[in-house]
Write a protein that holds these residues in place. Structure first.
Motif, PDB file in Angstrom:
ATOM      1  N   TYR A  14       0.822  -1.213   0.000  1.00 35.83           N
ATOM      2  CA  TYR A  14       0.000   0.000   0.000  1.00 35.83           C
ATOM      3  C   TYR A  14       0.856   1.264   0.000  1.00 35.83           C
ATOM      4  CZ  TYR A  14      -4.126   2.851   1.051  1.00 35.83           C
ATOM      5  OH  TYR A  14      -5.146   3.769   0.985  1.00 35.83           O
ATOM      6  N   TRP A  15       2.101   1.160   0.464  1.00 34.41           N
ATOM      7  CA  TRP A  15       2.978   2.329   0.491  1.00 34.41           C
ATOM      8  C   TRP A  15       3.294   2.861  -0.909  1.00 34.41           C
ATOM      9  CZ3 TRP A  15       6.337   0.550   5.174  1.00 34.41           C
ATOM     10  CH2 TRP A  15       5.986   1.295   6.299  1.00 34.41           C
ATOM     11  N   TYR A  16       3.056   2.063  -1.939  1.00 33.63           N
ATOM     12  CA  TYR A  16       3.260   2.571  -3.302  1.00 33.63           C
ATOM     13  C   TYR A  16       2.267   3.675  -3.666  1.00 33.63           C
ATOM     14  CZ  TYR A  16       6.846  -0.736  -4.807  1.00 33.63           C
ATOM     15  OH  TYR A  16       8.024  -1.425  -4.952  1.00 33.63           O
ATOM     16  N   TYR A  17       1.228   3.853  -2.844  1.00 31.73           N
ATOM     17  CA  TYR A  17       0.333   4.986  -3.089  1.00 31.73           C
ATOM     18  C   TYR A  17       1.062   6.318  -2.969  1.00 31.73           C
ATOM     19  CZ  TYR A  17      -4.238   2.795  -3.685  1.00 31.73           C
ATOM     20  OH  TYR A  17      -5.309   2.116  -4.197  1.00 31.73           O
ATOM     21  N   ALA A  18       2.226   6.325  -2.324  1.00 28.34           N
ATOM     22  CA  ALA A  18       3.032   7.549  -2.247  1.00 28.34           C
ATOM     23  C   ALA A  18       3.378   8.059  -3.646  1.00 28.34           C
ATOM     24  CB  ALA A  18       4.306   7.289  -1.444  1.00 28.34           C
ATOM     25  N   VAL A  19       3.614   7.142  -4.572  1.00 27.57           N
ATOM     26  CA  VAL A  19       3.911   7.539  -5.958  1.00 27.57           C
ATOM     27  C   VAL A  19       2.695   8.207  -6.586  1.00 27.57           C
ATOM     28  CG1 VAL A  19       4.614   6.712  -8.237  1.00 27.57           C
ATOM     29  CG2 VAL A  19       5.559   5.640  -6.169  1.00 27.57           C
TER      30      VAL A  19
ATOM     31  N   SER B 190      -0.914  -1.790 -10.519  1.00 29.02           N
ATOM     32  CA  SER B 190      -2.316  -1.505 -10.194  1.00 29.02           C
ATOM     33  C   SER B 190      -2.433  -0.293  -9.278  1.00 29.02           C
ATOM     34  CB  SER B 190      -2.969  -2.731  -9.541  1.00 29.02           C
ATOM     35  OG  SER B 190      -2.414  -2.999  -8.272  1.00 29.02           O
ATOM     36  N   ILE B 191      -1.499  -0.171  -8.326  1.00 26.93           N
ATOM     37  CA  ILE B 191      -1.562   0.951  -7.389  1.00 26.93           C
ATOM     38  C   ILE B 191      -1.157   2.250  -8.063  1.00 26.93           C
ATOM     39  CG2 ILE B 191      -0.522   1.928  -5.307  1.00 26.93           C
ATOM     40  CD1 ILE B 191      -0.440  -0.874  -4.147  1.00 26.93           C
ATOM     41  N   THR B 192      -0.033   2.249  -8.800  1.00 24.70           N
ATOM     42  CA  THR B 192       0.442   3.499  -9.385  1.00 24.70           C
ATOM     43  C   THR B 192      -0.457   3.985 -10.515  1.00 24.70           C
ATOM     44  OG1 THR B 192       1.958   2.232 -10.799  1.00 24.70           O
ATOM     45  CG2 THR B 192       2.846   3.145  -8.754  1.00 24.70           C
ATOM     46  N   ILE B 193      -0.944   3.080 -11.349  1.00 23.59           N
ATOM     47  CA  ILE B 193      -1.807   3.497 -12.466  1.00 23.59           C
ATOM     48  C   ILE B 193      -3.224   3.760 -11.973  1.00 23.59           C
ATOM     49  CG2 ILE B 193      -2.798   2.812 -14.675  1.00 23.59           C
ATOM     50  CD1 ILE B 193      -0.286   1.116 -15.163  1.00 23.59           C
ATOM     51  N   GLY B 194      -3.813   2.743 -11.334  1.00 22.25           N
ATOM     52  CA  GLY B 194      -5.177   2.912 -10.856  1.00 22.25           C
ATOM     53  C   GLY B 194      -5.284   3.967  -9.775  1.00 22.25           C
ATOM     54  N   GLY B 195      -4.310   3.989  -8.849  1.00 18.22           N
ATOM     55  CA  GLY B 195      -4.337   4.979  -7.779  1.00 18.22           C
ATOM     56  C   GLY B 195      -4.242   6.398  -8.291  1.00 18.22           C
ATOM     57  N   THR B 196      -3.472   6.615  -9.353  1.00 18.53           N
ATOM     58  CA  THR B 196      -3.368   7.956  -9.928  1.00 18.53           C
ATOM     59  C   THR B 196      -4.720   8.415 -10.453  1.00 18.53           C
ATOM     60  OG1 THR B 196      -1.046   7.609 -10.524  1.00 18.53           O
ATOM     61  CG2 THR B 196      -2.229   9.364 -11.681  1.00 18.53           C
ATOM     62  N   PHE B 197      -5.461   7.521 -11.090  1.00 17.05           N
ATOM     63  CA  PHE B 197      -6.795   7.883 -11.583  1.00 17.05           C
ATOM     64  C   PHE B 197      -7.761   8.137 -10.422  1.00 17.05           C
ATOM     65  CE2 PHE B 197      -5.210   6.245 -15.579  1.00 17.05           C
ATOM     66  CZ  PHE B 197      -5.886   7.008 -16.520  1.00 17.05           C
TER      67      PHE B 197
END
Length: 676
Positions: free
Chosen positions: A96-101, A255-262
């Motif tokens: 989940y820490w990749y949400y920082a990106v 999934s986190i970096t692409i989807g989270g950015t959206f």
């Protein structure tokens, strides 16, 4: 449990072993009292002068970056963060820490694309942009989607923490939910946006203090953060190596970096709750700074909740209360842990409860204020013009109405199964993709027309809703969730207390029960329903943009030369692309007449037909009269201006020849003509 509320022998680590002490209730009451007093303060302050709708809804457009950044942090990293994210680290590990990106990518996109367009238009409701760019029907559709989504989201944020605290501390679930809704509605009604922002600042600090208290005591109890990290490593929870391209795996780097950015671009760039804060800033520069300072706040929260989850894992490494059934849901783990950890320190469990409820207060106040704003600005004002005083009164009435509606929605939220964090992020993902898509169609693709935008957002929402509903019927298999092993060997004193540590790390790998291994017949379409919730906004965005463009070309695309240039962001004019030849950059305008607008950091205000405007083309200077008051045309003024001067030949006027204090004025699309 004895009369003093402490645990007797044999009662340790059982549900409701510890109760709230008197000092915990005192701390809890102080939170509500201070939040209420902030609202009363701004209500009294506003009585000293006539309060306009801009003062009430946008803080007079004079807010600065720092308090707004903390308000942004508190608004959406709130109850969901406090209750759900530590449990995410406890059960699934550190991916989940990749949400920082994603937070940094979101800040760049919002500050460089959305804020310049929306701030320079001088609008109050973000959905007013959609009418300027497309049509009133598109504006109404987007406003309705926002209100429905926000009501459901706030219902989750009211109910989930109330339930978790009820199960663990004994606080009445509907009592705490009602108090939250009433207090939020009260101070938001009295103080408007300024009260919301400054209570958010206070509540954000309370959240930080709550987590710091847990980490200090937890690290002391467990031998320091190095030991906590070592235990997490042995338990397989330190995970940063999931780079699979499989879109059905719940959390991977992609999934986190692409989807989270959206997800977060949709939240911070296309919702009234967030954009209303940018529009309240005293300058565009302050709005941009607020977004980037907010990222620092998000990083602090992300670090605190992550280490709180790892500390909880180290504390319960051999005796998981979730598996044992001592808590009813993963969202109750953190309050259960806090009450057990801090029960010997009167008032400290109350600090954490205040942190959880601070998240709820900030989210609810932000949401009801934003819904009241769009209701007045998008539904009522276009139909019936209102005086400033009537606008303020009506806004306050709708704040109360939406406060009641959100409390009622909390009752429906009680039917949601699963963790609050994923429920909230899934809901945000359903809407984020379509909303980012429609604003992308507006700001980046000048060929899109109103029909294309309308059809595109409907199709985008339909696609994500379809997949989400399908996932509840055919849920993904356990191997796609990457749920980590939770040990209970040490719960029984007679059992082996090694919990697998002496035998290596194999026991901590992802496990799947034999019943889950049983294969069942599923239709081929079920593979689509296994899509990670992170990709919901990506799916919605792609469907919205593709169907929007196809529909636009089938129904007669919009000619770029006829699009209001203020509504299009010329991305390739950014200093990053200064190496491109000017002819190339002009070609990339795709026919939009950006030469008619100075796109430097300047104020752009709409001219309404109510005002008289005098303009001398030979001197490149002018003046206007607004409510009977004369002013030089280059002077900054808040609010909306209308023009009636029939001698103005174009729909965009440049006044005050000096580019340093130039102000752009533009007519609304429905009022634009070659000769007014």
């Amino acid at each position: 449990m004895d009369a003093a509320g402490s645990c007797a022998a044999g009662e340790t680590r059982k549900q409701l072993c510890y109760d709230f002490a008197a000092w915990d209730y005192v701390v809890f009451g102080m939170l509500l009292l201070i939040s209420t007093c902030i609202g009363v303060f701004f209500a009294i302050k506003s009585r000293k002068k006539a309060e306009s709708s801009d003062d009430y809804l946008l803080g007079g457009r004079q807010m600065s970056a720092f308090p707004l950044s903390l308000s942004l942090t508190a608004s959406f990293m709130s109850a969901i963060t406090v209750m759900g994210t530590p449990a995410e680290f406890y059960i699934y590990g550190t991916m989940y820490w990749y949400y920082a990106v994603t937070y940094l990518l979101m800040a760049i996109i919002v500050s460089e694309i959305y804020i310049p367009v929306l701030y320079r238009l001088g609008i109050t409701s973000i959905y007013e942009y959609l009418e300027i760019r497309f049509s009133r029907s598109v504006r109404m559709l987007a406003t309705t989607i926002f209100i429905l989504n926000t009501v459901i989201y706030i219902g989750i944020c009211i109910y989930a923490p109330a339930l978790a605290l009820n199960e663990v501390t004994g606080l009445g679930v509907w009592w705490s939910a009602a108090v939250t809704a009433v207090v939020c509605t009260f101070y938001t009604t009295l103080g408007g946006l300024k009260a919301v922002v400054w209570t958010d600042v206070f509540q954000c600090l309370v959240m930080w203090i709550g987590f710091v208290a847990v980490l200090i005591k937890g690290s002391t109890e467990l031998g320091g953060f190095r030991n906590i990290w070592t235990i997490a490593e042995k338990g397989g929870r330190i995970k940063f190596d999931s780079f699979q391209f499989d879109p059905t795996i719940r959390h991977t780097f992609w999934s986190i970096t692409i989807g989270g950015t959206f997800i977060w671009t949709g939240t911070y760039g296309t919702t009234q709750s967030m954009v209303q804060r940018y529009l309240s800033c005293k300058s565009e520069k302050h709005a941009r700074w607020a977004v980037f300072l907010n990222v620092i706040g998000l990083y602090i929260i992300l670090i605190l909740v992550g280490f709180s989850g790892l500390t909880m894992n180290a504390y319960y490494v051999g005796c998981d209360p979730y598996t044992e059934g001592w808590v009813g849901a993963s969202d109750q783990l953190m309050p259960y842990f806090v009450l057990e950890l801090l029960h010997d320190y009167p008032g400290l469990p109350g600090v954490y409860v205040c942190a959880a409820l601070s998240g709820t207060l900030s989210t609810v106040s932000t949401g009801i204020n934003a819904m009241a704003t769009v209701t007045v600005e998008d539904y009522i004002k276009p139909v019936k013009p209102l005086s400033p005083s009537k606008s303020v009164i009506l806004s306050k009435i709708f704040v109360v109405v939406y406060g009641v509606i959100c409390l009622l929605m909390a009752v429906l939220a009680s039917q949601i199964s699963g963790g609050v964090l994923q429920a909230a992020l899934s809901l945000s993902g359903l809407v984020a993709g379509a909303t980012v898509g429609i604003f992308t169609l507006g700001m980046m693709l000048p060929w899109c027309n109103a029909i294309g935008a309308f059809v595109g957002v409907i199709c985008g929402l339909a696609s994500t809703t379809w997949v989400y509903v399908g996932s509840t019927i055919y849920p993904p298999s356990n191997d796609k969730l990457n749920r980590l092993y939770l040990c209970t060997d040490m719960c029984n004193a007679t059992a082996d207390a090694s919990c697998g540590f002496s035998g290596g790390n194999d026991i901590f790998t992802t496990t799947t029960s034999t019943t889950e291994q049983t294969t069942t017949q599923t239709p081929p379409i079920a593979a689509l329903y296994s899509l990670s919730y992170c990709y919901y906004p990506v799916l919605g965005f792609c469907v919205t943009v593709v169907t929007g463009l196809i529909t636009s070309f089938l129904t007669g695309y919009q000619r770029p030369s006829e699009v209001n240039p203020l509504t299009i962001r010329p991305v390739f004019d950014h200093p990053v692309f200064c190496w491109l030849p000017s002819k190339t950059r002009r070609f990339l305008w795709c026919g939009v007449r950006h030469e008619d607008v100075n796109t430097d950091d300047e104020k752009i205000r709409y001219l309404h037909r109510d005002d008289s405007v005098a303009y001398d083309d030979s001197k490149k200077k002018g003046s206007y009269t607004y409510n009977g008051e004369s002013s030089t045309a280059g002077k900054k003024r808040d609010g909306e201006k209308r023009a009636t001067d029939s001698n103005i030949p174009v729909d965009v006027i440049r006044v005050n020849g000096s580019s340093a204090d130039r102000v752009n004025y533009a007519f609304r699309p429905d009022e634009t003509s070659t000769s007014l």
